[in-house]
Design a protein around this motif. Structure first.
Motif, PDB file in Angstrom:
ATOM      1  N   ALA A 134       0.857  -1.189   0.000  1.00  0.00           N
ATOM      2  CA  ALA A 134       0.000   0.000   0.000  1.00  0.00           C
ATOM      3  C   ALA A 134       0.889   1.234   0.000  1.00  0.00           C
ATOM      4  CB  ALA A 134      -0.909  -0.004   1.216  1.00  0.00           C
ATOM      5  N   LYS A 135       0.262   2.388  -0.162  1.00  0.00           N
ATOM      6  CA  LYS A 135       1.019   3.632  -0.175  1.00  0.00           C
ATOM      7  C   LYS A 135       0.521   4.515   0.969  1.00  0.00           C
ATOM      8  CE  LYS A 135       2.230   5.493  -4.091  1.00  0.00           C
ATOM      9  NZ  LYS A 135       2.200   6.183  -5.373  1.00  0.00           N
ATOM     10  N   THR A 163       3.345   9.298   1.012  1.00  0.00           N
ATOM     11  CA  THR A 163       3.254   8.670  -0.320  1.00  0.00           C
ATOM     12  C   THR A 163       4.298   7.580  -0.524  1.00  0.00           C
ATOM     13  OG1 THR A 163       4.657  10.223  -1.516  1.00  0.00           O
ATOM     14  CG2 THR A 163       2.288  10.771  -1.349  1.00  0.00           C
ATOM     15  N   GLN A 164       4.893   7.105   0.562  1.00  0.00           N
ATOM     16  CA  GLN A 164       5.875   6.029   0.474  1.00  0.00           C
ATOM     17  C   GLN A 164       5.176   4.675   0.531  1.00  0.00           C
ATOM     18  OE1 GLN A 164       9.262   6.393  -0.003  1.00  0.00           O
ATOM     19  NE2 GLN A 164       8.580   8.490  -0.404  1.00  0.00           N
ATOM     20  N   PRO A 165       5.632   3.713  -0.253  1.00  0.00           N
ATOM     21  CA  PRO A 165       5.016   2.379  -0.198  1.00  0.00           C
ATOM     22  C   PRO A 165       5.405   1.654   1.091  1.00  0.00           C
ATOM     23  CG  PRO A 165       6.853   2.387  -1.714  1.00  0.00           C
ATOM     24  CD  PRO A 165       6.689   3.800  -1.242  1.00  0.00           C
TER      25      PRO A 165
END
Length: 148
Positions: free
Chosen positions: A49-50, A55-57
């Motif tokens: 997921a992000k 906004t990092q996975p």
């Protein structure tokens, strides 16, 4: 029908009702021999997921999936679905293999799949509207003081 992308096809097949998948895959079975390469079986996969802020996975954890692989005329089809759903995984794999094998019946499925996509979008819009009715807004203390 214009060429349907695999991503779009998968999204429709994963969310569509099982009777539609059965109807379509039965047509493929009537026209070609579907060879089960890997019978439906469950396994665990890591779900990526992000982060909505950075906004990092990141990996949320393991998810149970059912996966199946079939072939038609040496062209493979894969069905992967969340949860324990062996019939859905098989039906999805059969439809995917029919697309990959280029069975002529695939052209007739276009209107069915597009109609199903529209029905799914309408259902999602209705769900979003129902959820938004119960939405609550929270103000921080700074926002509260700015307003008053």
């Amino acid at each position: 029908m214009a060429e349907m992308s695999k991503r779009r096809l998968s999204k429709i097949l994963v969310n569509s009702d099982l009777p539609l998948l059965k109807k379509i895959s039965d047509q493929a079975e009537a026209l070609a021999e579907i060879r089960v390469e890997r019978a439906p079986q469950t396994s665990l996969v890591m779900m990526k997921a992000k982060d909505s802020v950075s906004t990092q996975p990141f990996y949320m954890g393991e998810v149970l999936v059912t996966e199946c692989t079939v072939s038609i005329n040496d062209k493979f089809g894969i069905g992967v679905v969340i949860g324990e759903q062996p019939e859905r995984a098989y039906r999805m794999a059969a439809i995917d293999a029919a697309f990959n094998a280029g069975l002529p019946i695939v052209k007739e499925w276009g209107p069915l799949l597009i109609a199903e996509e529209a029905r799914l979008a309408e259902r999602q819009n209705m769900e979003s509207a129902r959820v938004s009715e119960s939405r609550v807004n929270f103000d921080t203390m700074e926002e509260f003081h700015d307003q008053h």
